[in-house]
Every structure is written in C-alpha cells, then in structure tokens.
Design an enzyme around this catalytic site. Sequence first.
Site, PDB file in Angstrom:
ATOM      1  CB  SER A 271      -1.144   0.089   1.109  1.00 53.80           C
ATOM      2  OG  SER A 271      -0.164  -0.130   2.418  1.00 53.80           O
ATOM      3  CG  HIS A 301      -0.923  -5.265   2.053  1.00 53.65           C
ATOM      4  ND1 HIS A 301      -0.005  -5.007   3.249  1.00 53.65           N
ATOM      5  CD2 HIS A 301      -0.764  -4.115   1.451  1.00 53.65           C
ATOM      6  CE1 HIS A 301       0.221  -3.835   3.420  1.00 53.65           C
ATOM      7  NE2 HIS A 301      -0.052  -2.998   2.253  1.00 53.65           N
ATOM      8  CG  HIS A 347       6.023  -8.895   8.055  1.00 57.94           C
ATOM      9  ND1 HIS A 347       7.032  -8.080   7.403  1.00 57.94           N
ATOM     10  CD2 HIS A 347       5.148  -8.022   8.035  1.00 57.94           C
ATOM     11  CE1 HIS A 347       6.381  -6.892   7.180  1.00 57.94           C
ATOM     12  NE2 HIS A 347       5.168  -6.810   7.504  1.00 57.94           N
ATOM     13  NE  ARG A 356       2.256  -3.901  12.401  1.00 60.40           N
ATOM     14  CZ  ARG A 356       2.155  -4.102  10.935  1.00 60.40           C
ATOM     15  NH1 ARG A 356       1.623  -2.925  10.410  1.00 60.40           N
ATOM     16  NH2 ARG A 356       2.685  -5.274  10.413  1.00 60.40           N
ATOM     17  CG  ASP A 402      -3.329  -8.146   8.932  1.00 64.44           C
ATOM     18  OD1 ASP A 402      -4.108  -7.106   9.099  1.00 64.44           O
ATOM     19  OD2 ASP A 402      -2.791  -8.271   8.090  1.00 64.44           O
TER      20      ASP A 402
HETATM   21  N1  AMX Z   1       1.433 -19.824   5.784  1.00 63.87           N
HETATM   22  C1  AMX Z   1       1.956 -20.713   4.982  1.00 63.87           C
HETATM   23  N2  AMX Z   1       2.934 -20.265   3.991  1.00 63.87           N
HETATM   24  C2  AMX Z   1       3.555 -19.508   4.249  1.00 63.87           C
HETATM   25  C3  AMX Z   1       3.016 -18.234   5.270  1.00 63.87           C
HETATM   26  C4  AMX Z   1       2.070 -18.592   6.030  1.00 63.87           C
HETATM   27  N3  AMX Z   1       1.797 -17.681   7.077  1.00 63.87           N
HETATM   28  N4  AMX Z   1       3.990 -17.326   5.291  1.00 63.87           N
HETATM   29  C5  AMX Z   1       4.921 -17.642   4.198  1.00 63.87           C
HETATM   30  N5  AMX Z   1       4.657 -18.787   3.700  1.00 63.87           N
HETATM   31  C6  AMX Z   1       5.379 -19.456   2.588  1.00 63.87           C
HETATM   32  C7  AMX Z   1       5.548 -18.607   1.276  1.00 63.87           C
HETATM   33  O1  AMX Z   1       4.102 -18.769   0.554  1.00 63.87           O
HETATM   34  C8  AMX Z   1       6.318 -19.233   0.506  1.00 63.87           C
HETATM   35  O2  AMX Z   1       6.019 -20.499  -0.006  1.00 63.87           O
HETATM   36  P1  AMX Z   1       6.356 -20.785  -1.430  1.00 63.87           P
HETATM   37  O3  AMX Z   1       8.115 -20.736  -1.270  1.00 63.87           O
HETATM   38  O4  AMX Z   1       5.994 -21.993  -1.621  1.00 63.87           O
HETATM   39  O5  AMX Z   1       5.872 -19.778  -2.481  1.00 63.87           O
HETATM   40  C9  AMX Z   1       7.572 -19.297   1.700  1.00 63.87           C
HETATM   41  O6  AMX Z   1       6.867 -19.567   2.622  1.00 63.87           O
HETATM   42  C10 AMX Z   1       8.509 -18.326   1.613  1.00 63.87           C
HETATM   43  O7  AMX Z   1       7.864 -16.927   2.030  1.00 63.87           O
HETATM   44  P2  AMX Z   1       8.623 -15.997   2.947  1.00 63.87           P
HETATM   45  O8  AMX Z   1       9.752 -15.507   2.239  1.00 63.87           O
HETATM   46  O9  AMX Z   1       8.550 -16.616   4.351  1.00 63.87           O
HETATM   47  O10 AMX Z   1       7.462 -14.834   3.116  1.00 63.87           O
HETATM   48  P3  AMX Z   1       7.200 -13.610   1.901  1.00 63.87           P
HETATM   49  O11 AMX Z   1       8.025 -12.410   2.128  1.00 63.87           O
HETATM   50  O12 AMX Z   1       7.003 -14.148   0.456  1.00 63.87           O
HETATM   51  O13 AMX Z   1       5.424 -13.193   2.046  1.00 63.87           O
HETATM   52  C11 AMX Z   1       3.764 -12.892   3.352  1.00 63.87           C
HETATM   53  C12 AMX Z   1       5.211 -12.510   3.038  1.00 63.87           C
HETATM   54  C13 AMX Z   1       3.261 -11.964   4.662  1.00 63.87           C
HETATM   55  C14 AMX Z   1       2.885 -12.614   2.275  1.00 63.87           C
HETATM   56  C15 AMX Z   1       3.517 -14.272   3.756  1.00 63.87           C
HETATM   57  O14 AMX Z   1       4.164 -14.591   5.127  1.00 63.87           O
HETATM   58  C16 AMX Z   1       2.018 -14.798   3.708  1.00 63.87           C
HETATM   59  O15 AMX Z   1       1.333 -15.074   2.995  1.00 63.87           O
HETATM   60  N6  AMX Z   1       1.537 -14.647   5.207  1.00 63.87           N
HETATM   61  C17 AMX Z   1      -0.025 -14.989   5.379  1.00 63.87           C
HETATM   62  C18 AMX Z   1      -0.728 -13.880   4.897  1.00 63.87           C
HETATM   63  C19 AMX Z   1      -0.589 -12.549   5.844  1.00 63.87           C
HETATM   64  O16 AMX Z   1      -0.806 -12.990   6.952  1.00 63.87           O
HETATM   65  N7  AMX Z   1      -0.574 -11.341   5.425  1.00 63.87           N
HETATM   66  C20 AMX Z   1      -0.512 -10.045   6.122  1.00 63.87           C
HETATM   67  C21 AMX Z   1       0.931  -9.636   6.300  1.00 63.87           C
HETATM   68  C22 AMX Z   1       1.021  -8.387   6.838  1.00 63.87           C
HETATM   69  C23 AMX Z   1       0.299  -7.437   6.098  1.00 63.87           C
HETATM   70  O17 AMX Z   1       0.550  -6.717   5.103  1.00 63.87           O
HETATM   71  N8  AMX Z   1      -1.001  -6.786   6.565  1.00 63.87           N
END
Ligand code: AMX
Length: 465
Positions: A271, A301, A347, A356, A402
């Site tokens: 964002s 996000h 994250h 947070r 979240d």
């Molecule tokens: N559950 C399952 N798998 C997860 C995970 C979770 N909570 N967090 C990361 N992973 C997976 C990724 O999907 C990725 O899998 P892949 O290699 O098969 O594609 C692997 O772990 C490596 O990812 P990462 O480097 O640890 O995370 P990232 O920087 O690529 O992504 C985020 C960060 C937040 C998108 C991810 O942790 C996620 O999808 N979390 C769940 C959704 C969430 O809570 N989002 C809110 C974040 C805060 C915000 O912006 N409001």
Amino acid sequence: MALFRLATTRVAGTHLSPVTAVFVRNLSEVTDLRDVLTKKVPQEQEKVKNFRKQYGNTKVGEVTVDMMYGGMRGIKGLVTETSVLDPDEGIRFRGYSIPECQKLLPKAAGGNEPLPEGLFWLLVTGDVPSDNQVKALSKDWANRADLPSHVVTMLNNFPTNLHPMSQFSAAVTALNSESKYAKAYADGVHKAKYWEYIYEDSMDLIAKLPVVAATIYRNMFRDGKGVGAIDTNKDWSHNFSTMLGYDNPDFIELMRLYLTIHSDHEGGNVSAHTVHLVGSALSDPYLSFAAGLNGLAGPLHGLANQEVLIFLTKAAKELGGDFTDDKLKEFIWKTLKSGQVVPGYGHAVLRKTDPRYTCQREFSQKHLPDDKMFKLVSQLYKLVPPILMETGKVKNPWPNVDAHSGVILQYYGMKEMNYYTVLFGVSRALGTLASLIWDRALGLPIERPKSMSTEGLQKLVGATK
Ligand code: AMX
C-alpha cells in the site's frame, strides 16, 4: 530560539489569511501543522541536497538475480522518512517504537491509548506533538469532513454485494473532484508549491475517510440512514466510532490504538509503495491513495485481517468447539497441505512477533481476557510458529498485525469481517499521505526502475543456457 516569522498569504486551502506578522517562540507552540511544515520543508530540502551532493554516488547495496525474481526483497531502493521497520524490533515511527508512542503521544481526556492525530503529527514533522497541537488537528479534521453530494449518492447506490474495499477505493477515487492539487496543477502552479496543495488534499482526505468508511458500514450492515453529524469537539477516532454506531468507550479506545498502529510500516509494503509510486506521476492524493487501497485489499496484505477471521470461524465450525492442541494442529496442517497460507502469520521483513500484534494482545489481556476467540488466538500463537518452522520454508513463523485485530472487533460487536480491511485503510492514510507530502516537498521524480527480461538477465550474468 525565538523566531520571527512573516506568514505569507496562503495559496492553497480554504483558510486564506492576509499577510500578517506572527511572533512564534518555538515550533512546539505552533498549533497549525502547515505552519510547522512551512518551517521544516526548506531545512529538509537543504539537508537532502547537501547529502546528495556529497554522497550521491556512494553504493548502498547489491542486487542479485534472486532479488529480482523474489519481489525485490532486501533491495534498498526507496527513501521513506516517516518510519523504518527493523526485522527484529518491528516498526519505529520517526524513531519511536509502539510502546514509546503509547507512552509519549497525547491521549484523549480519560483515555490510555494514543490519539492517531498525534501519530500523524509525529509522522509529518518528526516531533512528538503537544496536547494543544493534537486538539487543533482534531478540530481541523472535523471541519474538513464533509463529503460532496456525488460521493454520498455513489456510496448509497453501490450494491451491498460489492466488497467494502471496492466501495472504499471507488469513493476515494471519486473524491478527487475536490482535489486542490489537481486544480492548482491545471492552473500551472510552480512545482516548488506542490507540497502545499498535496498537504491540503491529504488533510481533507484524512478528514473525509471516516465518513466514507462509516457510510459504507451503515449502508451494508445497518439501516443505511446516514452517519450523523461530526462533533467538532471530539477526536477523529471518537467521531469515527460514533458514525459507525459504536459508543462503548472501550471500543473508542480500541479505535485510537487501531488507527495509530496500522498507519505506517515503512515504504516498501504494497500500500505504501503504491501510493508513493502513483503519486510520483503527480496523480493527486485521492488517486494515489485509492491505488494504495486496492493493494491493501489483497489477501497477502491488508485483507489478511478478514482472512484470519474466516480461518478462525472455519476452525471453530470444523472442530465444533473442540480446541485441543492436537485438533488445532491437524487443522493448521490441513490448511497448509491444501496449498493455502495461515493468514496472520509471516512477514516479508519482520523476523519476530509483530509489536502491533503484541500491543493488541496486551489490550485484549486487559479488556477481554476471558473471550473465547481471544483464547483461540492465544492458543494459535503457541501452535502455529513451530508448524510453520517445520515446513522449512517460511522465513518468519511469527504472527503479524492481522492475526489479532479481528477478534477484538468481534468482541465489541463488529462481526462483519469483510469490513475489517476498511479500518486498516482509514489508518494507512496517515502514513502514506504523510510520506506523499514529503515526496513532493523533496521533489522526488517519477518512479521508474529498470526491468529486464530473463534472456537479457542471462546475457548480463553470462549464463550458459
Ligand atoms: N502460511 C503458509 N505459508 C507461508 C506463510 C504462512 N503464513 N508465510 C510464508 N509462507 C510461505 C510462502 O508462501 C512461501 O512459499 P513458496 O516458497 O511455496 O512460495 C514461503 O513460505 C517463503 O515465504 P516467505 O519468504 O517467508 O514470505 P514472503 O516474504 O514471500 O511473504 C507474506 C510474506 C506476509 C505474504 C507471507 O508470510 C504470507 O502469505 N502470510 C500470510 C498472509 C498474511 O498474514 N499477510 C499479512 C501480512 C501483513 C500485512 O501486510 N498486513
């Protein structure tokens, strides 16, 4: 140091004042945020100019092929003044951690949580504001809150099956009929003055967002008969809560905390980066912020707060209230094995529990310690991280902001989970618009990083096919 300032005629905004001599002892006594900025902007411009002159060619990092394919993680490519995210410690707003902000920022009478007005002042100026400065900001926003009738009509005509975030972003886009910046640009304003109009638009937009957001809530989930009048003696969060239809003082306190902590998370998140990017094309703050909202509406996000509640509700339904550790672990593994993420965990930058999350947990321990859903959230805090670690690929197994917000809102009766991201969006305006003001004050150019094709990249690194 005493300073004698000659206030110039206002070129933007609604309050055109005549040329007057104003005696100001120091900035902590100035209650008009724009006056403070007028003093600070040239100082910062000078600082950045000198810094760039001396260090403009200094290297700050390297870029690898993986970084390019990997969502630009770790590439230092943006300047954002308002906040910096430390992987272990979490967010610092202008150098202040969340507990420090909770302690230092002004509170409402009888309240314990910081007022988001104070956080905005801090983000914009770098200074912790006084009570009077925050009160002046509350009043200023209350006086700018009116919506143009075409936006009210538009909101009232949206079908109730249109997601609240789509309604929100569309309404913010339509609000650009009010843009003082767009008008000034069309009239040929000098670029040195851009920031003044961006400031006025940002203040207007922040003031109007709760009215837009509350109208969406009332239309979708209540009787749709309007949100009532703004009370110019109340703070931004208080008015917002009342417009939503919540008058419990604890809910109002929650809103003050919520709107403070969701405001900013440095510049690279979807964002914040989007608002900055779109703003760099000199799109006005309404268009820029609406674009940011569309990014916030993504499930990875800001929509994650909605996803967490869906996840918790699904767990409750499937397990029929049988929340033993073993049953919950099974449910988490099932989610992962079906190729879904555990929302609220992980994250891109953080590597520890999000502060947070922690401050919302502390709020819950104080206000809703026996709530069933809060207990479930606490149980997941214990169970999810080891499982995510066991997958061997998740870089941060800890909860983010979240993972917690939804259960507190549920506790106070706001059960409409698809609305939660709108609250996040109202708060996110504070950080992204504070940054946008500085983007224009510092004259940052249109953003245009270099992209490459795989073929070009292979050639560049000398890869053999
Ligand atoms: N559950 C399952 N798998 C997860 C995970 C979770 N909570 N967090 C990361 N992973 C997976 C990724 O999907 C990725 O899998 P892949 O290699 O098969 O594609 C692997 O772990 C490596 O990812 P990462 O480097 O640890 O995370 P990232 O920087 O690529 O992504 C985020 C960060 C937040 C998108 C991810 O942790 C996620 O999808 N979390 C769940 C959704 C969430 O809570 N989002 C809110 C974040 C805060 C915000 O912006 N409001």
